[in-house]
Structure formats: structure tokens, C-alpha cells
Design a protein around this motif. Structure first.
Motif, PDB file in Angstrom:
ATOM      1  N   ARG A   1       0.832  -1.210   0.000  1.00  0.00           N
ATOM      2  CA  ARG A   1       0.000   0.000   0.000  1.00  0.00           C
ATOM      3  C   ARG A   1       0.867   1.261   0.000  1.00  0.00           C
ATOM      4  NH1 ARG A   1      -4.047   2.628  -1.923  1.00  0.00           N
ATOM      5  NH2 ARG A   1      -5.237   3.897  -0.442  1.00  0.00           N
ATOM      6  N   ILE A   2       1.950   1.232   0.774  1.00  0.00           N
ATOM      7  CA  ILE A   2       2.874   2.382   0.809  1.00  0.00           C
ATOM      8  C   ILE A   2       3.474   2.615  -0.578  1.00  0.00           C
ATOM      9  CG2 ILE A   2       5.113   3.189   1.685  1.00  0.00           C
ATOM     10  CD1 ILE A   2       4.429   1.847   4.349  1.00  0.00           C
ATOM     11  N   GLU A   3       3.917   1.539  -1.227  1.00  0.00           N
ATOM     12  CA  GLU A   3       4.519   1.673  -2.557  1.00  0.00           C
ATOM     13  C   GLU A   3       3.508   2.197  -3.577  1.00  0.00           C
ATOM     14  OE1 GLU A   3       6.055  -2.207  -3.273  1.00  0.00           O
ATOM     15  OE2 GLU A   3       7.972  -1.797  -2.257  1.00  0.00           O
ATOM     16  N   GLU A   4       2.271   1.764  -3.432  1.00  0.00           N
ATOM     17  CA  GLU A   4       1.220   2.230  -4.338  1.00  0.00           C
ATOM     18  C   GLU A   4       0.991   3.740  -4.177  1.00  0.00           C
ATOM     19  OE1 GLU A   4      -3.629   1.751  -4.789  1.00  0.00           O
ATOM     20  OE2 GLU A   4      -2.485   0.170  -3.800  1.00  0.00           O
ATOM     21  N   LEU A   5       0.891   4.168  -2.916  1.00  0.00           N
ATOM     22  CA  LEU A   5       0.669   5.600  -2.648  1.00  0.00           C
ATOM     23  C   LEU A   5       1.892   6.425  -3.032  1.00  0.00           C
ATOM     24  CD1 LEU A   5      -1.166   5.316   0.787  1.00  0.00           C
ATOM     25  CD2 LEU A   5      -2.173   5.970  -1.403  1.00  0.00           C
ATOM     26  N   ALA A   6       3.081   5.879  -2.775  1.00  0.00           N
ATOM     27  CA  ALA A   6       4.310   6.599  -3.137  1.00  0.00           C
ATOM     28  C   ALA A   6       4.394   6.797  -4.650  1.00  0.00           C
ATOM     29  CB  ALA A   6       5.533   5.836  -2.632  1.00  0.00           C
ATOM     30  N   ALA A   7       3.954   5.786  -5.407  1.00  0.00           N
ATOM     31  CA  ALA A   7       3.964   5.898  -6.874  1.00  0.00           C
ATOM     32  C   ALA A   7       3.009   6.989  -7.331  1.00  0.00           C
ATOM     33  CB  ALA A   7       3.570   4.561  -7.499  1.00  0.00           C
ATOM     34  N   GLN A   8       1.852   7.099  -6.671  1.00  0.00           N
ATOM     35  CA  GLN A   8       0.886   8.149  -7.014  1.00  0.00           C
ATOM     36  C   GLN A   8       1.441   9.530  -6.681  1.00  0.00           C
ATOM     37  OE1 GLN A   8      -2.803   7.160  -5.058  1.00  0.00           O
ATOM     38  NE2 GLN A   8      -3.053   5.222  -6.168  1.00  0.00           N
ATOM     39  N   ILE A   9       2.151   9.611  -5.545  1.00  0.00           N
ATOM     40  CA  ILE A   9       2.758  10.892  -5.147  1.00  0.00           C
ATOM     41  C   ILE A   9       3.822  11.299  -6.159  1.00  0.00           C
ATOM     42  CG2 ILE A   9       4.226  11.995  -3.404  1.00  0.00           C
ATOM     43  CD1 ILE A   9       2.708  10.282  -1.303  1.00  0.00           C
ATOM     44  N   ASN A  10       4.655  10.353  -6.574  1.00  0.00           N
ATOM     45  CA  ASN A  10       5.697  10.653  -7.564  1.00  0.00           C
ATOM     46  C   ASN A  10       5.093  11.058  -8.897  1.00  0.00           C
ATOM     47  OD1 ASN A  10       7.871  10.191  -5.854  1.00  0.00           O
ATOM     48  ND2 ASN A  10       7.929   7.990  -6.314  1.00  0.00           N
ATOM     49  N   GLU A  11       3.975  10.438  -9.249  1.00  0.00           N
ATOM     50  CA  GLU A  11       3.296  10.803 -10.492  1.00  0.00           C
ATOM     51  C   GLU A  11       2.787  12.236 -10.423  1.00  0.00           C
ATOM     52  OE1 GLU A  11      -0.451   9.309 -13.310  1.00  0.00           O
ATOM     53  OE2 GLU A  11       0.030   8.253 -11.452  1.00  0.00           O
ATOM     54  N   ALA A  12       2.247  12.615  -9.258  1.00  0.00           N
ATOM     55  CA  ALA A  12       1.755  13.989  -9.073  1.00  0.00           C
ATOM     56  C   ALA A  12       2.902  14.984  -9.188  1.00  0.00           C
ATOM     57  CB  ALA A  12       1.068  14.123  -7.719  1.00  0.00           C
TER      58      ALA A  12
END
Length: 243
Positions: free
Chosen positions: A18-29
Motif C-alpha cells: 500500500r505504501i509503494e502504491e501511494l508513493a507511486a501516485q505521489i511521484n506521479e503527481a
């Protein structure tokens, strides 16, 4: 000997996923923000090119001549100072100087709307327009202040041109020397740089466009701060078992 909470392996893997998923979304933003800023800069450069096509050129001295305002230093007075970042990144404020501590530096008054130029870092883009919050501050003798002639040119337009590859090349030519700190800008040569001077109304239009871009970039900065706070928040929730 430190004890750490150790949930079942399946829970650990779920939380990490879940952390990696959210981190990927943050990096995309973050990536989208960089793209937007790049698009804004390209748009300004394109607008600038449009209004300088076939525009007459004049030496800088006829557009934005030097206007230095020397100050008589009072020993007990405090002088809030200002400096310019390289690469066109604007002005910033430095700690104030007390008159009794001023030795070799000679302060000069800066007013909003001045084009502030570092005479030792101009070649790498240490040029900026003084903002309203910079008004009344003081630059050292290492800074030049140029004031555009009203009705002829605007500070924002002239400074933007000087920060273009063409403008920076001319500034570099006016900064002889090979070593970093020894590339001192020649004020005389700087004043001879030919600057495009389109119609004043077109320059005002360009300034208004820059102001709108500034608003968008300020919003970007605020959003970036919120994005940067997301990952620590996610990690905190993970430790508390809230993911």
C-alpha cells in the motif's frame, strides 16, 4: 535490544504494498507538476518570441540605464539586505547589516521595479526584478540597479530577455574572465547590450501574462508542499496500523 512491533508477514507485505502504491501516485503527481511548470515556461518563451519579431533594438543604456542610489551609512542604523539567486530564480533576503559592522561593503538602495544584477554572477543568470516586498532593501556594491524608462520598456520584459539564451550570451560577453569569481560584469559593456524593444503595449501584455504564470506557479508551490507532506503521513498511518 530494542523491541519493535512485528505484525504477521502477510500484514507487513500488505502495508508495504500500500505504501509503494501511494508513493507511486505521489511521484506521479510531482512529475505532472514539473510538466506543467515546463509547459508554462515554454508558453512564456513562445509569447516573448512573438513580440520581439522584427522589433527594433536599442542599447540597454537607452532602455534601462543604471540608476544606483548610494547610501550614507549611519553606525546605529540597521540595513535590511537583498541578493539575487543565479539561473533566473529571483531575489532573496539576507540578514540585516548594522551600520557599525559595515566595512568594505557599500550599500545601495533598491526599489521595487529595479532590475537587480549581480556583477559577479550575471553570466550565470543572477538577474531579477525587485518585487514590492524588496522595496527599501539594500544591495551591496556588487549589485547593479537598472531602471527601465517608462513608456519605452518594462522591467519584466527586459529582464526576461536578458535571461534568454541570446541575452545570457550577451551578458557573458560583457563579463570577461575565465575563473568563476573573476568573471566580473563590465557595467560599460552591459549598457551596450542591444535589447529588442517592441511596442510598449505589447510589453505590458507580456507582463500581464507573466503575472498570471506567477500565480499558477505559486499555486504549484503550495500544492507541492501538500504533496511532500503526504508520504510522511502515509508512513505514520502505517506505523499506527491505520493502512
Amino acid at each position: 535490544g530494542v523491541e519493535v512491533p512485528l505484525p504477521p508477514l502477510a500484514d507487513q507485505q500488505r502495508v508495504v504494498g500500500r505504501i509503494e502504491e501511494l508513493a507511486a501516485q505521489i511521484n506521479e503527481a510531482r512529475g505532472l507538476q514539473e510538466e506543467i511548470e515546463g509547459d508554462l515556461n515554454v508558453m512564456l518563451a513562445s509569447a516573448h518570441r512573438q513580440i520581439v519579431v522584427d522589433a527594433p533594438r536599442k542599447p540597454l543604456i537607452e532602455v534601462a540605464p543604471l540608476n544606483r542610489r548610494p547610501v550614507t551609512v549611519e553606525l546605529e542604523k540597521s540595513y535590511p539586505t537583498i541578493a539575487v539567486r543565479s539561473f533566473g530564480r529571483g531575489t532573496f533576503h539576507k540578514p540585516p547589516l548594522v551600520g557599525s559592522e559595515i566595512t568594505w561593503e557599500k550599500p545601495f538602495l533598491v526599489k521595487a521595479g529595479d532590475i537587480l544584477v549581480s556583477n559577479i554572477k550575471a553570466w550565470e543568470g543572477a538577474l531579477a526584478v525587485a518585487k514590492s516586498g524588496d522595496n527599501g532593501r539594500f544591495g551591496s556594491h556588487r549589485y547593479l540597479t537598472c531602471v527601465p524608462i517608462k513608456g519605452v520598456a518594462t522591467a519584466r520584459f527586459v529582464c526576461f530577455y536578458l535571461l534568454t539564451p541570446e541575452g545570457l550570451h550577451a551578458v557573458g560577453e560583457a563579463s570577461p574572465g575565465s575563473a568563476d569569481r573573476n568573471r566580473t560584469l563590465s557595467a560599460k559593456a552591459f549598457m551596450k547590450i542591444p535589447v529588442p524593444v517592441p511596442e510598449y503595449s505589447k510589453q505590458l501584455w507580456f507582463d500581464s501574462l507573466c503575472e498570471e504564470v506567477d500565480k499558477l506557479k505559486n499555486l504549484q508551490v503550495e500544492t507541492a508542499a501538500e504533496i511532500d507532506a503526504l508520504l510522511p503521513s502515509v508512513l505514520s498511518k502505517a506505523i499506527l496500523g491505520e493502512l
